[in-house]
Design a protein around this motif. Structure first.
Motif, mmCIF file in Angstrom:
data_model
loop_
_atom_site.group_PDB
_atom_site.id
_atom_site.type_symbol
_atom_site.label_atom_id
_atom_site.label_comp_id
_atom_site.label_asym_id
_atom_site.label_seq_id
_atom_site.Cartn_x
_atom_site.Cartn_y
_atom_site.Cartn_z
ATOM 1 N N ILE A 289 9.141 -25.216 27.864
ATOM 2 C CA ILE A 289 9.926 -26.452 27.920
ATOM 3 C C ILE A 289 9.116 -27.482 28.690
ATOM 4 O O ILE A 289 8.808 -27.297 29.871
ATOM 5 N N VAL B 223 11.992 -31.713 26.284
ATOM 6 C CA VAL B 223 13.402 -31.917 26.622
ATOM 7 C C VAL B 223 13.560 -33.037 27.648
ATOM 8 O O VAL B 223 12.939 -33.011 28.715
ATOM 9 N N LEU C 153 19.436 -27.260 31.741
ATOM 10 C CA LEU C 153 18.236 -26.822 31.030
ATOM 11 C C LEU C 153 18.279 -25.327 30.743
ATOM 12 O O LEU C 153 17.902 -24.879 29.651
ATOM 13 N N SER D 212 18.494 -22.002 22.324
ATOM 14 C CA SER D 212 17.310 -22.648 21.769
ATOM 15 C C SER D 212 17.005 -22.233 20.332
ATOM 16 O O SER D 212 16.221 -22.896 19.645
ATOM 17 N N TYR E 207 17.098 -24.836 17.582
ATOM 18 C CA TYR E 207 16.150 -25.949 17.587
ATOM 19 C C TYR E 207 14.797 -25.492 17.058
ATOM 20 O O TYR E 207 14.292 -24.427 17.429
ATOM 21 N N ILE F 284 14.386 -32.951 22.402
ATOM 22 C CA ILE F 284 15.841 -32.838 22.605
ATOM 23 C C ILE F 284 16.226 -33.644 23.835
ATOM 24 O O ILE F 284 15.588 -33.517 24.888
ATOM 25 N N VAL G 260 19.272 -33.899 26.368
ATOM 26 C CA VAL G 260 20.474 -33.107 26.704
ATOM 27 C C VAL G 260 21.738 -33.960 26.650
ATOM 28 O O VAL G 260 22.834 -33.425 26.496
#
Length: 229
Positions: free
Chosen positions: A122, A165, A208, A215, A218, A224, A226
Motif C-alpha cells: 500500500i 491509497v 487502512l 482488498s 480492487y 483508492i 478511502v
C-alpha cells in the motif's frame, strides 16, 4: 510465527500509528525512517535510513530487505508536502526534493522488493493526486506520479497486490501547516481543511487496515480514496 510488515516513515503521524496498530495485532514490524520512534516492543525492528538520499537506498537496504525476504504487507508511507506556493514561485529544486522522497525513493524500494515474496503493498497517496489545488504543485504532481508508479509495478510484480491509497485528511504537522500557516484567501484549500473532517492518525491507520481486509475487490495497480468507499 509472526507475519512481517514493513512501514516507511514510521517515526510520526500515520506511520507511527500504523506501526502501533500492527504491533498491537501481533505482527513483526520492520520500521524505516530517519528518526527513531523509540518504540519498546520485541516485535519492532528499526533501521535508520534517510530515504531522501535516494542514491544510497539500495546500498543501505538491498541485503537487509532481501534477507528478511517475506512480507505480508508493505506500507510505503514516507513522504513530504513541500511548500505551498504558486507555480511561478516554486523552483525546480524544490519540486525535485519532493519527487525524490514521494516517487523516486519508492521506486528504489520496489526494485529491491521485487526480489522478495511480498503479498501486499500500500503506497500512501492523496486526493491531491487527482484534485489540482492552487499551491500544491509539488505534492500533487509527485502523488500523481506515485499512483502511476504503483500502476506500472503492478504489471511487473504479478504475485503482489499493489494499491495507491489516499487515506483522507489526517491531523499531522503537515496538515497543521496548511490549516494554520497558509493564507486561506490566497490558497482556498486551507479553508477547506479547516472546516472538513480531520482524522486522528490511529483512526486513519484502522481505516487502512480495514480496507486491506477487503482488498480482493480492487484490481492491483488501482488508486483508492478511502473517502469514496
Amino acid at each position: 510465527m509472526s507475519k512481517n510488515i514493513l512501514i516507511t516513515g514510521c517515526s510520526s503521524g500515520l506511520g507511527y500509528a500504523l506501526t502501533t496498530l500492527y504491533l498491537n495485532k501481533g505482527y513483526k514490524v520492520y520500521g524505516i525512517s530517519r528518526t527513531n520512534p523509540n518504540i519498546e516492543n520485541k516485535n519492532f525492528i528499526f533501521k535508520k535510513v534517510d530515504l531522501n538520499k535516494t542514491s544510497k537506498i539500495k546500498d543501505s537496504l538491498q541485503s537487509y530487505l532481501t534477507n528478511i525476504n517475506e512480507f505480508e504487507l508493505i506500507y510505503l508511507n514516507a513522504g513530504m508536502l513541500g511548500e505551498i506556493k504558486t507555480l511561478e514561485e516554486l523552483s525546480l529544486d524544490e519540486m525535485k526534493e519532493v519527487f525524490e522522497l514521494n516517487v523516486f525513493a519508492n521506486k528504489e524500494l520496489l526494485d529491491i522488493l521485487k526480489n522478495c515474496r511480498v503479498k501486499n503493498v500500500i503506497a500512501i497517496s492523496s486526493g491531491a493526486a487527482i484534485n489540482g489545488s492552487k499551491g500544491w504543485a509539488s505534492y500533487s504532481l509527485s502523488k500523481a506520479g506515485l499512483n502511476m508508479l504503483i500502476n506500472l509495478y503492478s504489471k511487473e510484480m504479478e504475485n503482489t497486490k499493489l494499491l495507491a491509497v489516499a487515506p483522507g485528511v489526517i491531523e499531522t504537522p503537515m496538515t497543521d501547516y496548511i490549516r494554520f500557516d497558509i493564507d486561506e484567501e490566497i490558497f482556498t484549500s486551507a479553508k477547506k481543511l479547516k472546516t472538513g473532517h480531520i482524522q486522528k492518525p490511529y483512526e486513519a491507520a484502522c481505516r487502512l487496515s480495514n480496507l486491506l481486509e477487503n482488498s480482493k475487490k480492487y484490481e492491483s495497480g488501482s488508486f483508492i480514496d478511502v473517502r469514496n468507499i
